[in-house]
Design a protein around this motif. Structure first.
Motif, mmCIF file in Angstrom:
data_model
loop_
_atom_site.group_PDB
_atom_site.id
_atom_site.type_symbol
_atom_site.label_atom_id
_atom_site.label_comp_id
_atom_site.label_asym_id
_atom_site.label_seq_id
_atom_site.Cartn_x
_atom_site.Cartn_y
_atom_site.Cartn_z
ATOM 1 N N UNK A 120 136.896 48.400 -25.557
ATOM 2 C CA UNK A 120 138.331 48.578 -25.775
ATOM 3 C C UNK A 120 138.717 48.226 -27.213
ATOM 4 N N UNK A 121 138.123 47.160 -27.736
ATOM 5 C CA UNK A 121 138.448 46.755 -29.099
ATOM 6 C C UNK A 121 138.026 47.823 -30.104
ATOM 7 N N UNK A 122 136.831 48.382 -29.919
ATOM 8 C CA UNK A 122 136.364 49.421 -30.834
ATOM 9 C C UNK A 122 137.189 50.699 -30.693
ATOM 10 N N UNK A 123 137.577 51.032 -29.472
ATOM 11 C CA UNK A 123 138.407 52.229 -29.265
ATOM 12 C C UNK A 123 139.763 52.067 -29.936
ATOM 13 N N UNK A 124 140.336 50.886 -29.784
ATOM 14 C CA UNK A 124 141.628 50.617 -30.429
ATOM 15 C C UNK A 124 141.486 50.638 -31.942
ATOM 16 N N UNK A 125 140.384 50.093 -32.446
ATOM 17 C CA UNK A 125 140.141 50.084 -33.884
ATOM 18 C C UNK A 125 140.025 51.508 -34.427
ATOM 19 N N UNK A 126 139.317 52.371 -33.684
ATOM 20 C CA UNK A 126 139.114 53.744 -34.140
ATOM 21 C C UNK A 126 140.404 54.561 -34.092
ATOM 22 N N UNK A 127 141.252 54.287 -33.104
ATOM 23 C CA UNK A 127 142.464 55.099 -32.956
ATOM 24 C C UNK A 127 143.717 54.489 -33.507
ATOM 25 N N UNK A 128 143.614 53.299 -34.120
ATOM 26 C CA UNK A 128 144.802 52.598 -34.577
ATOM 27 C C UNK A 128 145.555 53.383 -35.645
ATOM 28 N N UNK A 129 144.818 53.978 -36.577
ATOM 29 C CA UNK A 129 145.471 54.740 -37.649
ATOM 30 C C UNK A 129 146.232 55.936 -37.094
ATOM 31 N N UNK A 130 145.658 56.603 -36.084
ATOM 32 C CA UNK A 130 146.331 57.767 -35.496
ATOM 33 C C UNK A 130 147.573 57.351 -34.711
ATOM 34 N N UNK B 54 130.804 46.290 -36.236
ATOM 35 C CA UNK B 54 129.616 47.028 -35.789
ATOM 36 C C UNK B 54 128.560 46.076 -35.238
ATOM 37 N N UNK B 55 128.390 44.945 -35.906
ATOM 38 C CA UNK B 55 127.416 43.958 -35.419
ATOM 39 C C UNK B 55 127.810 43.442 -34.046
ATOM 40 N N UNK B 56 129.091 43.176 -33.853
ATOM 41 C CA UNK B 56 129.562 42.705 -32.553
ATOM 42 C C UNK B 56 129.370 43.767 -31.480
ATOM 43 N N UNK B 57 129.569 45.037 -31.853
ATOM 44 C CA UNK B 57 129.401 46.124 -30.886
ATOM 45 C C UNK B 57 127.949 46.260 -30.456
ATOM 46 N N UNK B 58 127.030 46.064 -31.399
ATOM 47 C CA UNK B 58 125.602 46.167 -31.072
ATOM 48 C C UNK B 58 125.182 45.032 -30.139
#
Length: 801
Positions: A113-123, A99-103
């Motif tokens: 892209x990294x955050x999107x992959x992180x959010x959808x990795x479990x699915x 989250x700090x890196x995203x801000x």
């Protein structure tokens, strides 16, 4: 946790995250190889230190390398317990870093892209897992059908087709088929081929399991429950276990042994979840995230075994997982959905439907039938109690006398089962096919199997059904737990279905004989009053609920199995009676009893009331590390003489002021690193003070030299601690809901003891021992398996180690 400790954990995760950009091969504590020198990660914004105290850059660089390598090594040894609290802290810190890196980098495509992959990795993972589970289940079903039918004959046109596909849409009204060729026209020769094939399948299955994958034997549900609760069993969910269990499961079922595929299906599904998720670093590094995937996999395993996606999710929630948050519920639902869609797409039975036993119960039930529903419920409770009690005794006998004769035992048992079962039509057929026949109502368009619906054959059919119920019950008791993939769901349902159909025939005969009896006044003349198939349906649910001590998920599974929604209330009545009767004979189903028999550290969901403080069960004779005064050879001696997974750290043994807790893995790693990098001697001084690291800044190597080792950075300063007067029930809730490996007991800042799950289980066993012999067995098992090597030999057999 203080702000300084938060900075400590965040810094560790920052170091680890940066190291992923510069990977290197770590070396375990037992290895003698020297790893390649890693690139120095960039310095985190928050300096690494305890209580917010900064370190010099030289010391910080050394500790960064410590953290990176320590995170990469396997943090949990075989037959140990996972500390869910620490895993949750690491995951929370990692997310804070993201989250700090995203801000900081909002406009960066790379960050997005990294955050999107992180959010959808479990699915992504649950989608892949569900698809593989569905595909694997379809292949197992197809192979099982062919192997089961080959015992009685073969298809003239295409030998690779089973009887159903060979005779598709060309069966006669009596069920005959010209394309299907029996092995002989003589009954005795067909009997011979049946027995030979059954024995051969069982022998090959047991031999392959014994030789290549001992963990593939049995159901696997008990062990997976413990794994989901935090018990580490390396290899139990591995790729070899997955492959061998998938190959041997059709052989075990086709052999005619009274075992089912549902428990093994859960095991193979969990193996798929483990193998696939380990390809993703997020799940490989964190056991807490891995648990979410395993819970979803268990739901998908039941979903494809029964064609029941919702029932699978409820089964995972009710029976398997001790921790089931909302996000796990959704992922389990999605994984089960994907698995069943793939299974339906494969369409192994060529019906185009998920419903395994399609019925059309449209006749209303009568209130007088509640009496017979209660009888079925009582039968289910008594059946469950009988099977659990004597199967546990059989398991103990098998471990004591037959552990070296697994293949011979399975071969002989399959031979006897085929020899006897061939002469009873309800024992000879595959159990899934038997359930489909017994569930059918007589008014259906399907041909009357063996004159089951004819009034003139009622007595004969009732006798065959009763004999099948008694024989199969005995075989289930003996067969469950043998060295082959073996479930108990379908065998128990088959027992309940034969008894239910027997009761249904008796009720129908009673009504036909005494139509004017006041109890049957609601029956209309010239119209069939009861549906015997419905009694078989309720009997199957009662037997399954009795042996597993489940209620809600069984109701849903049964309705998804049959599509019969007319009898919701009778099913609920039957299962409530089953649950009540079963609880009179003991808490927990057969999976829970096997956990106790094996001595696994597992706390069930039952509520206990002891009325004693935690001081009653805590260990008072402790092995501790002092802040100073210990030498390296003394620490090595403590590690070699004990198998504890961690040690409390105190100021000194006189005042016993608690400073923290250090894990065995971290301790061994730091010692090995100091010896290899710094050449630390055995007489070096060891310091375990997390707040003051006076020596680390003065040496080029930061945390150690040839004269001393500073273990301060590896000490957990915030272990879970409680007062000795805290009720034991509250401590049990802490273990169940938070999952710490150990809880320390302190009074006014002084360490007075500690307790683990095993200590609580020993106390429960002693309490149960006062009530009967079974409690003594439980206590002995828990005491005998404190050593991981003994536990391993107990699980897979002496010769398999």
């Amino acid at each position: 946790m203080t702000s300084g400790e938060d900075s400590n954990f965040v810094s560790r995760v920052l170091n680890f995250w940066n190291s992923l950009q510069h990977p290197y091969t770590p070396v375990s504590a037992n290895s003698s190889r020297t790893p390649r020198t890693p690139r120095t990660p960039r310095t985190p914004r928050t300096p690494y230190g305890t209580q917010g105290s900064p370190r010099t850059p030289r010391s910080q660089s050394f500790n960064n390398r410590y953290d990176v390598a320590l995170e990469e090594i396997k943090r949990y040894e075989d037959f140990t317990t996972i500390d869910w609290v620490q895993d949750a802290i690491h995951e929370r810190s990692r997310m804070n870093v993201l989250r700090s890196a995203a801000i900081e980098n909002r406009s960066s495509w790379n960050t997005w892209l990294r955050l999107s992959y992180e959010a959808g990795q479990a699915w992504i993972v649950v989608s892949i897992v569900g698809a593989i589970i569905g595909l694997n289940a379809a292949l197992i079903d197809i192979i099982t059908e062919w192997l089961s039918d080959i015992k009685s004959g073969y298809c003239k046109k295409s030998w690779w087709l089973n009887q159903k596909f060979c005779c598709w849409e060309i069966e006669g009204e009596d069920g005959s088929c010209e394309l299907w060729h029996d092995w002989s026209q003589y009954y005795i020769i067909n009997w011979f081929f049946y027995v030979v094939f059954a024995t051969l399948f069982a022998a090959v299955c047991a031999f392959m399991i014994r030789t290549f994958a001992p963990y593939a034997a049995g159901s696997g549900i008990s062990e997976i429950k413990c794994i989901l609760a935090g018990f580490v069993m390396k290899g139990f969910l591995g790729s070899r276990t997955l492959l061998l269990k998938s190959i041997c499961l059709p052989l075990a079922i086709a052999s005619g042994l009274n075992v089912g595929k549902e428990g093994p299906s859960v095991h193979t599904a969990a193996c798929v979840g483990n193998v696939v998720s380990r390809l993703f670093g997020k799940f490989k590094r964190n056991k807490a995230k891995m648990r979410e995937i395993l819970s979803a996999s268990c739901a998908a395993g039941v979903a494809v075994a029964f064609g029941s996606p919702i029932g699978g999710v409820l089964f995972s929630f009710e029976e398997m997982s001790s921790n089931f948050p909302m996000k796990t519920l959704w992922r389990s639902f999605f994984c089960a959905l994907v698995a069943t869609v793939v299974l339906q797409g494969m369409n192994p039975f060529r019906t185009g439907k998920l419903v395994m036993f399609q019925v059309t119960y449209d006749r209303e039930w009568h209130f007088f039938e509640i009496i017979f529903f209660i009888i079925l419920g009582i039968f289910g409770g008594l059946y469950g109690a009988l099977v659990i009690k004597y199967n546990i005794k059989m398991q103990s006998f098998r471990k004591k006398y037959l552990k070296d004769y697994g293949v011979a035992e399975v071969t002989v048992l399959a031979f006897i089962t085929a020899l006897i079962g061939y002469f009873n039509i309800f024992m000879k057929m595959d159990m899934t096919e038997t359930l489909g026949i017994l569930f059918q109502e007589c008014e259906s368009k399907i041909h009357d199997f063996e004159n089951l619906c004819k009034t003139s054959q009622m007595f004969r059919m009732a006798c065959l059904l009763l004999i099948a119920t008694i024989l199969r019950t005995g075989f289930v008791i003996i067969s469950y737990g043998t060295k082959v993939p073996a479930g108990i769901f379908i065998p128990s349902m088959a027992v309940g279905a034969t008894f239910g159909r027997f009761l249904g025939i008796c009720v129908k005969a009673l009504i036909d004989s005494y139509p004017t009896f006041p109890l049957f006044a609601t029956c209309k003349p010239d119209v069939t009053c009861v549906t015997p198939g419905m009694y078989a349906f309720l009997g199957a649910a009662a037997a399954l609920g009795g042996v597993m001590h489940l209620t809600v998920c069984v109701v849903v599974i049964m309705f998804e199995l049959t599509g019969a929604l007319t009898y919701i209330l009778p099913t609920m009545i039957t299962l409530m009676v089953t649950k009540t009767v079963g609880d009179l004979f003991g808490k927990g189903g057969i999976a829970d009893q096997l956990i106790k028999l094996n001595g696994f550290p597992f706390l069930d969901k039952e509520e206990y009331s002891f009325g004693v403080p935690v001081a009653t069960v805590m260990r008072k004779d402790l092995t501790v590390m002092t802040a100073s005064g210990l030498k390296l050879d003394e620490v090595d001696q403590i590690l070699s003489e004990t198998n504890f997974q961690g040690f409390p750290v105190v100021q000194n043994k006189k005042n016993m002021i608690l400073l923290g807790y250090i894990g065995r893995i971290e301790l061994k790693y730091a010692i090995d690193k100091a010896k290899r990098v710094c050449g630390t001697s055995n007489g070096a001084h060891c310091f375990f003070n997390p707040e003051h690291s006076n020596f680390s800044d003065s040496d080029n190597n930061g945390g150690s030299s040839s004269n001393f080792i500073d273990f301060g950075p590896f000490i957990d300063q915030t272990p879970i601690t409680v007062h000795p007067k805290l009720p034991l029930e509250t401590v049990m809730d802490l273990f169940k809901k938070m999952g710490p490996r150990v809880i320390l007991i302190e009074d006014a800042g002084k360490l007075v003891g500690l307790t683990t799950v095993k200590d609580v289980l020993k106390y429960i066993a002693k309490k149960e021992a006062k009530g009967g012999e079974n409690g003594v067995d439980i206590e002995l098992n828990i005491n005998n398996f404190d050593n991981s090597n003994n536990l391993r030999r107990h699980i897979i057999g002496e010769n398999d180690v």
